[in-house]
Design an enzyme around this catalytic site. Structure first.
Site, PDB file in Angstrom:
ATOM      1  N   TYR A 235       0.794  -1.217   0.000  1.00 54.96           N
ATOM      2  CA  TYR A 235       0.000   0.000   0.000  1.00 54.96           C
ATOM      3  C   TYR A 235       0.832   1.276   0.000  1.00 54.96           C
ATOM      4  CZ  TYR A 235      -3.601  -2.998   2.292  1.00 54.96           C
ATOM      5  OH  TYR A 235      -4.475  -3.980   2.638  1.00 54.96           O
TER       6      TYR A 235
ATOM      7  N   CYS B 188      15.100  -9.979  -1.261  1.00 52.20           N
ATOM      8  CA  CYS B 188      15.682  -9.611  -2.547  1.00 52.20           C
ATOM      9  C   CYS B 188      14.712  -8.772  -3.373  1.00 52.20           C
ATOM     10  CB  CYS B 188      16.077 -10.870  -3.316  1.00 52.20           C
ATOM     11  SG  CYS B 188      17.394 -11.807  -2.522  1.00 52.20           S
ATOM     12  N   GLU B 189      14.318  -7.642  -2.828  1.00 57.16           N
ATOM     13  CA  GLU B 189      13.421  -6.695  -3.475  1.00 57.16           C
ATOM     14  C   GLU B 189      13.809  -5.289  -3.048  1.00 57.16           C
ATOM     15  OE1 GLU B 189      10.962  -7.404  -5.562  1.00 57.16           O
ATOM     16  OE2 GLU B 189      10.902  -9.594  -5.324  1.00 57.16           O
TER      17      GLU B 189
END
Length: 445
Positions: free
Chosen positions: A346, A373-374
């Site tokens: 969000y 891993c983002e």
């Protein structure tokens, strides 16, 4: 002993002693040592007090009308928590077989449980009917026949409400606004589907029509949207009575009451909102010439959200130079989007504090990030933290009780944290931390 910064964000039993955050008199350093990190820490007396406060706010405002308050199982549900809120007079709202099974395992009587959902399976409906739930909230026209068929198979009369899409828009992000017409929930008032559903239910002997249900969104801070939705429902109720002679006995005015996540935000004043909403309902019933119905409410995240915090351990700390010449300190912790997906999903904002020691270092602009891993794995996008924060420190994030654990994942095959109950006897896990063995146990090779 002092309060943490922005005390309204934290569980009621939170204090700072010699620079260390305490919950219920226990230092979070000790809780982290015993239960590991990340951990969700639940203030049990605070949870129970909030449940009692919300129940009393609606009962007092709407007296002498009958009032029921439902705890939102989707926010976070465990057997222990279900028993605690039920002991404070709340019923349990469920939206899946798993939530229903948890309420049943907690020993909650079926009459004190409701079942929601826009796509209930026959198995979920069977499960609800077998346990004798107090209500099933009808969400579509096809569901009417499905519930009637299953009720006939069980030899019972199913108690149902109809979820009405009133067209009232309220709340925060579009993902959590639930009463506009172009979305998956409910039956449209303006389009006539709601009236069609009500008349169809009244024609089926397998179904008992209890009333009308509305939910307009989440993170709502004032009574205006609720009053508009209530006015629409009361009008529909009067129209149905004129057409069929049946005046339904209950209105569920939903919930979605807002809480504070950051220091500059404020939580809803539920007492003031309940009073304003009751006044609006009385005035509309008087105008329509109809008796006041019974009422039910679903406060949502407001019960458990502020009653819990998440504690992380710091790993890598890295200053990053920004294109405008400023610097941001990236503080990596041992959790992230797998234990709180809301910032990534969000863009939700949170607050954080150094929880394990005193620091005299100047505050710096920091971003608390996870270990996944983002690049979008952000826990707190912007927060001021001491410039000497380092590996091994503990960082606490308040207001994570709602949707933290319930929306948690095993992304990157990282086990989900446990939930630790504090203040109700010795601190203990009420939801066990997952292990690598738990992950591998699901892998059939």
């Amino acid at each position: 002993m002092t309060h943490p910064n922005a005390p309204h964000l934290w569980p009621a039993a939170t204090a700072v002693i010699d620079g260390v955050l305490h919950l219920g008199g226990t230092p979070v350093t000790a809780l982290a040592e015993t239960f590991g990190t990340p951990s969700y820490l639940l203030d049990v007396p605070g949870l129970r007090a909030r449940a009692a406060h919300y129940r009393a706010a609606f009962e007092n405002a709407f007296a002498p009308a009958d009032v029921q308050v439902y705890y939102a199982g989707k926010a976070f549900l465990s057997t222990a928590l279900a028993r605690w809120v039920h002991a404070e007079g709340l019923r349990i709202d469920t939206a899946s077989a798993g939530e229903l099974a948890t309420a049943l395992a907690a020993g909650i009587d079926g009459s004190d449980i409701g079942l929601h959902g826009n796509n209930k399976s026959p198995g979920e409906i069977d499960q609800a009917l077998a346990y004798g739930v107090g209500r099933i909230v009808i969400d579509s026209l096809p569901e009417i026949e499905l519930v009637a068929q299953r009720a006939a198979a069980h030899g019972v009369r199913a108690p149902v409400m109809v979820r009405v899409t009133t067209g009232v828009h309220a709340g925060g992000h579009d993902f959590i606004a639930t009463a506009h017409e172009d979305q998956k929930f409910g039956l449209s008032l303006a389009g006539g589907a709601a009236m069609t559903a009500l008349e169809r239910i009244l024609a089926l002997p397998e179904l008992e029509l209890l009333g009308l249900h509305s939910h307009i969104g989440s993170q709502i801070l004032d009574a205006d949207g609720f009053a508009a939705a209530a006015t629409a429902l009361l009008g529909l109720r009067a129209d149905l009575a004129e057409r069929t002679g049946h005046l339904v006995g209950e209105l569920d005015l939903g919930g979605g009451y807002g809480i504070a996540y950051t220091p500059h935000e404020s939580a809803v004043d539920v007492v003031a909102v309940a009073r304003a909403l009751a006044q609006a309902c009385r005035a509309e019933c008087e105008r329509l010439g109809t008796a006041m119905p019974a009422f039910s409410f679903e406060p949502g995240r407001a019960i458990v959200g502020p009653s819990m915090m998440t504690v992380y351990r710091v790993g890598t700390v890295k200053p990053v130079q920004l294109p405008d010449g400023a610097s941001r300190l990236y503080v990596s912790v041992d959790g992230g989007m797998s234990d709180n997906i809301r910032p990534a999903l969000y863009g939700a904002n949170y607050h954080a504090e150094l929880a394990s020691r005193t620091s005299a270092a100047p505050l710096v602009t920091a971003r608390v990030v996870g270990k996944h891993c983002e690049s979008g794995d952000i826990v707190v996008r912007d927060v001021a933290l001491p410039g000497d924060i380092r590996a091994g420190d503990l960082v606490a994030v308040p207001a994570t009780g709602a949707y933290g654990r319930s929306m948690a994942s095993q992304y990157n095959l990282i086990p989900r944290p446990g939930v630790v109950a504090v203040g109700d006897g010795p601190a203990r896990e009420i939801v066990r931390r997952e292990t690598l063995q738990d992950l591998l146990a699901l892998d059939l090779g």
